[in-house]
Motif scaffolding. Structure first.
Motif, PDB file in Angstrom:
ATOM      1  N   ALA A  65      10.351  -6.946 -19.373  1.00  0.00           N
ATOM      2  CA  ALA A  65      10.522  -6.423 -18.014  1.00  0.00           C
ATOM      3  C   ALA A  65       9.607  -5.210 -17.883  1.00  0.00           C
ATOM      4  CB  ALA A  65      11.975  -6.018 -17.774  1.00  0.00           C
ATOM      5  N   SER A  66       8.842  -5.175 -16.800  1.00  0.00           N
ATOM      6  CA  SER A  66       7.928  -4.061 -16.588  1.00  0.00           C
ATOM      7  C   SER A  66       8.125  -3.476 -15.194  1.00  0.00           C
ATOM      8  CB  SER A  66       6.478  -4.502 -16.778  1.00  0.00           C
ATOM      9  OG  SER A  66       6.175  -5.563 -15.906  1.00  0.00           O
ATOM     10  N   VAL A  67       7.802  -2.174 -15.076  1.00  0.00           N
ATOM     11  CA  VAL A  67       7.879  -1.452 -13.807  1.00  0.00           C
ATOM     12  C   VAL A  67       6.496  -0.882 -13.544  1.00  0.00           C
ATOM     13  CG1 VAL A  67       9.006   0.403 -12.524  1.00  0.00           C
ATOM     14  CG2 VAL A  67      10.276  -0.829 -14.293  1.00  0.00           C
ATOM     15  N   MET A  68       5.923  -1.194 -12.375  1.00  0.00           N
ATOM     16  CA  MET A  68       4.585  -0.724 -12.034  1.00  0.00           C
ATOM     17  C   MET A  68       4.635   0.177 -10.811  1.00  0.00           C
ATOM     18  SD  MET A  68       1.065  -2.864 -11.274  1.00  0.00           S
ATOM     19  CE  MET A  68       1.592  -3.546  -9.717  1.00  0.00           C
ATOM     20  N   ASP A  69       3.926   1.307 -10.882  1.00  0.00           N
ATOM     21  CA  ASP A  69       3.763   2.200  -9.739  1.00  0.00           C
ATOM     22  C   ASP A  69       2.647   1.614  -8.878  1.00  0.00           C
ATOM     23  OD1 ASP A  69       3.200   4.218  -7.916  1.00  0.00           O
ATOM     24  OD2 ASP A  69       3.356   5.820  -9.394  1.00  0.00           O
ATOM     25  N   LEU A  70       2.939   1.325  -7.613  1.00  0.00           N
ATOM     26  CA  LEU A  70       1.941   0.695  -6.756  1.00  0.00           C
ATOM     27  C   LEU A  70       0.773   1.619  -6.419  1.00  0.00           C
ATOM     28  CD1 LEU A  70       4.063  -1.447  -4.278  1.00  0.00           C
ATOM     29  CD2 LEU A  70       2.547  -2.223  -6.091  1.00  0.00           C
ATOM     30  N   TYR A  71       0.953   2.907  -6.515  1.00  0.00           N
ATOM     31  CA  TYR A  71      -0.137   3.835  -6.204  1.00  0.00           C
ATOM     32  C   TYR A  71      -1.235   3.766  -7.269  1.00  0.00           C
ATOM     33  CZ  TYR A  71      -2.674   8.143  -5.232  1.00  0.00           C
ATOM     34  OH  TYR A  71      -3.655   9.055  -4.957  1.00  0.00           O
ATOM     35  N   SER A  72      -0.857   3.905  -8.524  1.00  0.00           N
ATOM     36  CA  SER A  72      -1.834   3.933  -9.613  1.00  0.00           C
ATOM     37  C   SER A  72      -2.030   2.569 -10.266  1.00  0.00           C
ATOM     38  CB  SER A  72      -1.388   4.930 -10.684  1.00  0.00           C
ATOM     39  OG  SER A  72      -0.162   4.501 -11.257  1.00  0.00           O
ATOM     40  N   ARG A  73      -1.136   1.612  -9.972  1.00  0.00           N
ATOM     41  CA  ARG A  73      -1.113   0.298 -10.621  1.00  0.00           C
ATOM     42  C   ARG A  73      -0.857   0.433 -12.120  1.00  0.00           C
ATOM     43  NH1 ARG A  73      -0.507  -1.769  -5.948  1.00  0.00           N
ATOM     44  NH2 ARG A  73      -2.192  -2.841  -4.911  1.00  0.00           N
ATOM     45  N   LYS A  74      -0.226   1.513 -12.509  1.00  0.00           N
ATOM     46  CA  LYS A  74       0.083   1.800 -13.914  1.00  0.00           C
ATOM     47  C   LYS A  74       1.490   1.323 -14.250  1.00  0.00           C
ATOM     48  CE  LYS A  74       1.271   5.988 -16.178  1.00  0.00           C
ATOM     49  NZ  LYS A  74       1.144   7.436 -16.229  1.00  0.00           N
TER      50      LYS A  74
ATOM     51  N   SER B 236       0.846  -1.198   0.000  1.00  0.00           N
ATOM     52  CA  SER B 236       0.000   0.000   0.000  1.00  0.00           C
ATOM     53  C   SER B 236       0.881   1.247   0.000  1.00  0.00           C
ATOM     54  CB  SER B 236      -0.928   0.003   1.215  1.00  0.00           C
ATOM     55  OG  SER B 236      -0.166   0.023   2.399  1.00  0.00           O
ATOM     56  N   THR B 237       0.384   2.309  -0.614  1.00  0.00           N
ATOM     57  CA  THR B 237       1.140   3.546  -0.718  1.00  0.00           C
ATOM     58  C   THR B 237       0.179   4.730  -0.746  1.00  0.00           C
ATOM     59  OG1 THR B 237       2.810   4.716  -1.996  1.00  0.00           O
ATOM     60  CG2 THR B 237       1.275   3.358  -3.228  1.00  0.00           C
ATOM     61  N   GLN B 238       0.650   5.904  -0.378  1.00  0.00           N
ATOM     62  CA  GLN B 238      -0.201   7.079  -0.249  1.00  0.00           C
ATOM     63  C   GLN B 238      -0.060   8.084  -1.390  1.00  0.00           C
ATOM     64  OE1 GLN B 238      -2.475   7.151   2.268  1.00  0.00           O
ATOM     65  NE2 GLN B 238      -1.679   5.098   2.628  1.00  0.00           N
ATOM     66  N   LYS B 239       0.989   7.940  -2.219  1.00  0.00           N
ATOM     67  CA  LYS B 239       1.201   8.908  -3.292  1.00  0.00           C
ATOM     68  C   LYS B 239       1.931   8.246  -4.464  1.00  0.00           C
ATOM     69  CE  LYS B 239       5.439  10.530  -1.140  1.00  0.00           C
ATOM     70  NZ  LYS B 239       6.192  11.626  -0.611  1.00  0.00           N
ATOM     71  N   PRO B 240       1.832   8.855  -5.647  1.00  0.00           N
ATOM     72  CA  PRO B 240       2.524   8.304  -6.820  1.00  0.00           C
ATOM     73  C   PRO B 240       4.041   8.351  -6.643  1.00  0.00           C
ATOM     74  CG  PRO B 240       0.896   9.968  -7.473  1.00  0.00           C
ATOM     75  CD  PRO B 240       1.005  10.011  -5.985  1.00  0.00           C
ATOM     76  N   ASN B 241       4.714   7.435  -7.324  1.00  0.00           N
ATOM     77  CA  ASN B 241       6.186   7.366  -7.353  1.00  0.00           C
ATOM     78  C   ASN B 241       6.810   7.174  -5.979  1.00  0.00           C
ATOM     79  OD1 ASN B 241       6.227   7.744 -10.172  1.00  0.00           O
ATOM     80  ND2 ASN B 241       6.004   9.939  -9.865  1.00  0.00           N
ATOM     81  N   GLU B 242       6.083   6.557  -5.074  1.00  0.00           N
ATOM     82  CA  GLU B 242       6.631   6.234  -3.761  1.00  0.00           C
ATOM     83  C   GLU B 242       7.217   4.816  -3.765  1.00  0.00           C
ATOM     84  OE1 GLU B 242       5.243   6.732   0.859  1.00  0.00           O
ATOM     85  OE2 GLU B 242       3.738   6.070  -0.584  1.00  0.00           O
ATOM     86  N   LYS B 243       6.467   3.898  -4.414  1.00  0.00           N
ATOM     87  CA  LYS B 243       6.905   2.499  -4.476  1.00  0.00           C
ATOM     88  C   LYS B 243       6.654   1.950  -5.877  1.00  0.00           C
ATOM     89  CE  LYS B 243       5.663   1.563   0.334  1.00  0.00           C
ATOM     90  NZ  LYS B 243       4.789   0.756   1.212  1.00  0.00           N
ATOM     91  N   TRP B 244       7.685   1.338  -6.440  1.00  0.00           N
ATOM     92  CA  TRP B 244       7.577   0.667  -7.728  1.00  0.00           C
ATOM     93  C   TRP B 244       7.926  -0.802  -7.540  1.00  0.00           C
ATOM     94  CZ3 TRP B 244      10.945   4.310 -11.276  1.00  0.00           C
ATOM     95  CH2 TRP B 244      10.256   5.505 -11.500  1.00  0.00           C
ATOM     96  N   VAL B 245       7.310  -1.649  -8.336  1.00  0.00           N
ATOM     97  CA  VAL B 245       7.662  -3.068  -8.358  1.00  0.00           C
ATOM     98  C   VAL B 245       7.982  -3.464  -9.801  1.00  0.00           C
ATOM     99  CG1 VAL B 245       6.365  -3.735  -6.295  1.00  0.00           C
ATOM    100  CG2 VAL B 245       5.231  -3.751  -8.506  1.00  0.00           C
ATOM    101  N   THR B 246       8.775  -4.501  -9.952  1.00  0.00           N
ATOM    102  CA  THR B 246       9.170  -4.955 -11.283  1.00  0.00           C
ATOM    103  C   THR B 246       8.860  -6.431 -11.453  1.00  0.00           C
ATOM    104  OG1 THR B 246      11.408  -5.522 -10.574  1.00  0.00           O
ATOM    105  CG2 THR B 246      11.056  -3.285 -11.384  1.00  0.00           C
ATOM    106  N   ASP B 247       8.777  -6.843 -12.696  1.00  0.00           N
ATOM    107  CA  ASP B 247       8.549  -8.248 -13.006  1.00  0.00           C
ATOM    108  C   ASP B 247       9.095  -8.524 -14.397  1.00  0.00           C
ATOM    109  OD1 ASP B 247       7.645 -10.862 -12.572  1.00  0.00           O
ATOM    110  OD2 ASP B 247       5.747 -10.467 -13.583  1.00  0.00           O
ATOM    111  N   ILE B 248       9.449  -9.769 -14.636  1.00  0.00           N
ATOM    112  CA  ILE B 248       9.858 -10.209 -15.966  1.00  0.00           C
ATOM    113  C   ILE B 248       8.874 -11.281 -16.411  1.00  0.00           C
ATOM    114  CG2 ILE B 248      11.631 -11.326 -17.361  1.00  0.00           C
ATOM    115  CD1 ILE B 248      13.711 -10.182 -15.465  1.00  0.00           C
ATOM    116  N   THR B 249       8.317 -11.100 -17.608  1.00  0.00           N
ATOM    117  CA  THR B 249       7.374 -12.046 -18.182  1.00  0.00           C
ATOM    118  C   THR B 249       8.035 -12.743 -19.358  1.00  0.00           C
ATOM    119  OG1 THR B 249       5.522 -10.653 -17.538  1.00  0.00           O
ATOM    120  CG2 THR B 249       5.097 -12.274 -19.253  1.00  0.00           C
ATOM    121  N   TYR B 250       7.843 -14.049 -19.457  1.00  0.00           N
ATOM    122  CA  TYR B 250       8.384 -14.845 -20.553  1.00  0.00           C
ATOM    123  C   TYR B 250       7.278 -14.998 -21.599  1.00  0.00           C
ATOM    124  CZ  TYR B 250      11.429 -16.396 -16.713  1.00  0.00           C
ATOM    125  OH  TYR B 250      12.274 -16.453 -15.646  1.00  0.00           O
ATOM    126  N   ILE B 251       7.557 -14.639 -22.837  1.00  0.00           N
ATOM    127  CA  ILE B 251       6.576 -14.743 -23.908  1.00  0.00           C
ATOM    128  C   ILE B 251       7.095 -15.739 -24.943  1.00  0.00           C
ATOM    129  CG2 ILE B 251       5.304 -13.486 -25.676  1.00  0.00           C
ATOM    130  CD1 ILE B 251       5.903 -10.920 -23.974  1.00  0.00           C
TER     131      ILE B 251
END
Length: 103
Positions: free
Chosen positions: A61-70, A36-51
């Motif tokens: 490889a993707s980077v997601m902002d936990l605030y907006s889930r974008k 959980s986060t209170q503002k944008p650009n506070e916490k990001w998470v990354t993942d690698i997907t195999y296609i």
């Protein structure tokens, strides 16, 4: 089968691509599942997907902002290297331009 025009199709066996038995340093888990986060650009998470593609694998490889889930950054490559993730992080930083450090 041959008389009916049927052929067998073999499926490639799964091959693990991650080697967890190494002596390299492992990065500390700073979020510790606190997503959980209170503002944008506070916490990001990354993942690698195999296609799977005809020629083998494509890695995303993707980077997601936990605030907006974008998804704020991404990069694709035919090889899973540290550059794949670094390029996704560079794109995210360039697009979002966070004023404070991101966790």
């Amino acid at each position: 089968m041959k008389g009916n025009g049927l052929r067998s199709r073999t499926v490639k066996k799964y091959k693990a691509t991650t080697n967890s038995k190494h002596n390299y340093p492992v990065q500390e888990n700073v979020l510790n599942r606190a997503f959980s986060t209170q503002k944008p650009n506070e916490k990001w998470v990354t993942d690698i997907t195999y296609i799977p593609i005809t020629e083998g694998w494509l890695y995303l490889a993707s980077v997601m902002d936990l605030y907006s889930r974008k998804i704020v950054g991404w990069h694709m490559s035919d090889r899973m290297t540290k550059e794949l993730v670094l390029q996704a992080l560079k794109q995210a930083h360039g697009r979002q331009q966070p004023g404070t450090p991101v966790r």
